[in-house]
Design an enzyme around this catalytic site. Structure first.
Site, PDB file in Angstrom:
ATOM      1  N   GLU A   1       0.843  -1.207   0.000  1.00 14.58           N
ATOM      2  CA  GLU A   1       0.000   0.000   0.000  1.00 14.58           C
ATOM      3  C   GLU A   1       0.868   1.243   0.000  1.00 14.58           C
ATOM      4  O   GLU A   1       1.740   1.410   0.867  1.00 14.58           O
ATOM      5  CB  GLU A   1      -0.902   0.012   1.235  1.00 14.58           C
ATOM      6  CG  GLU A   1      -1.705   1.294   1.383  1.00 14.58           C
ATOM      7  CD  GLU A   1      -2.354   1.435   2.755  1.00 14.58           C
ATOM      8  OE1 GLU A   1      -2.544   2.572   3.199  1.00 14.58           O
ATOM      9  OE2 GLU A   1      -2.655   0.398   3.382  1.00 14.58           O
TER      10      GLU A   1
ATOM     11  N   LYS B   1     -10.817  -1.584   7.929  1.00 17.21           N
ATOM     12  CA  LYS B   1      -9.579  -1.182   8.592  1.00 17.21           C
ATOM     13  C   LYS B   1      -9.920  -0.553   9.942  1.00 17.21           C
ATOM     14  O   LYS B   1     -10.536   0.518   9.992  1.00 17.21           O
ATOM     15  CB  LYS B   1      -8.842  -0.191   7.692  1.00 17.21           C
ATOM     16  CG  LYS B   1      -7.710   0.592   8.347  1.00 17.21           C
ATOM     17  CD  LYS B   1      -7.190   1.618   7.347  1.00 17.21           C
ATOM     18  CE  LYS B   1      -6.301   2.644   8.001  1.00 17.21           C
ATOM     19  NZ  LYS B   1      -5.825   3.644   7.010  1.00 17.21           N
TER      20      LYS B   1
END
Length: 206
Positions: A40, A129
């Site tokens: 990421e 998340k």
């Protein structure tokens, strides 16, 4: 497209905040060598879209390349053009989930409360998340998983390292996002690979 196979292979999202395009391929190679395949690049990194392009070009289907800190629908469109397959947000935004899914992205938005989690799942989030995880605990995660739909993938992010990753995994985390404990600007590929290996070994204790 799903996040599940990638998490099954290795449940660590490498958050490369602050990385520069000229180093992404070497850092990516080091991470893949230790089995970390979810990479990421937060959009507040220098020239993040170019880093995403280079990761996508270098690793193709061998890595799940994601964009983090996505906050607008224009950014969703931009990361798709750059080759990202995963969108991560720092906050609860059902419209961004809808925009991501409409463009074929895996959506892993941020949440902190049960209400936010259910709103994001209703919008079609693939995973959630839990952020900032420093303000929660493995016990909080267990409580959340008791009320969320069975099979909901929750990934704590924030303050995760080799010293506590096993506790989060034991509590039911589908994966974890690891930033500064894995990569800091200026780290060499060898240093990153060593930290990745320590994380994998710590997960083995879960």
């Amino acid at each position: 497209m799903s996040m599940a196979p990638w998490l099954d292979a290795c449940p660590i999202v490498a958050i490369l905040r602050g990385i520069r395009p000229e180093e992404v391929e070497a850092i990516g190679t080091a991470l893949l060598a230790e089995g970390l395949g979810i990479l990421e690049v937060p959009l507040n990194s220098p020239n993040a879209l170019e880093s995403i392009r280079r990761l996508h070009a270098a690793f193709g289907d061998r890595a799940l390349v994601g964009a983090g800190t996505v906050t607008t629908e224009d950014e969703v469109a931009a990361v798709v053009r750059a080759g990202a397959k995963l969108m991560v947000t720092p906050h609860c935004s059902p419209p961004l989930v809808l925009a991501a899914r409409a463009r074929g992205l895996i959506a892993c938005p941020g949440f902190f409360t049960p209400g936010e989690a259910f709103a994001l799942l209703a919008a079609g989030a693939d995973a959630l998340k839990l952020f900032p995880a420093e303000a929660a605990s493995p016990a909080v995660l267990r409580a959340l998983l008791a009320v969320l739909p069975t099979g909901t993938a929750v990934l704590p992010v924030g303050g995760i390292g080799a010293e506590n990753v096993a506790a989060w995994k034991t509590a039911g985390a589908a994966g974890v996002g690891v930033g500064s404990s894995l990569y800091r600007p200026g780290d060499t590929p060898a240093a990153v690979q060593q930290k990745a290996r320590a994380l994998r070994e710590a997960l083995g204790a879960a």
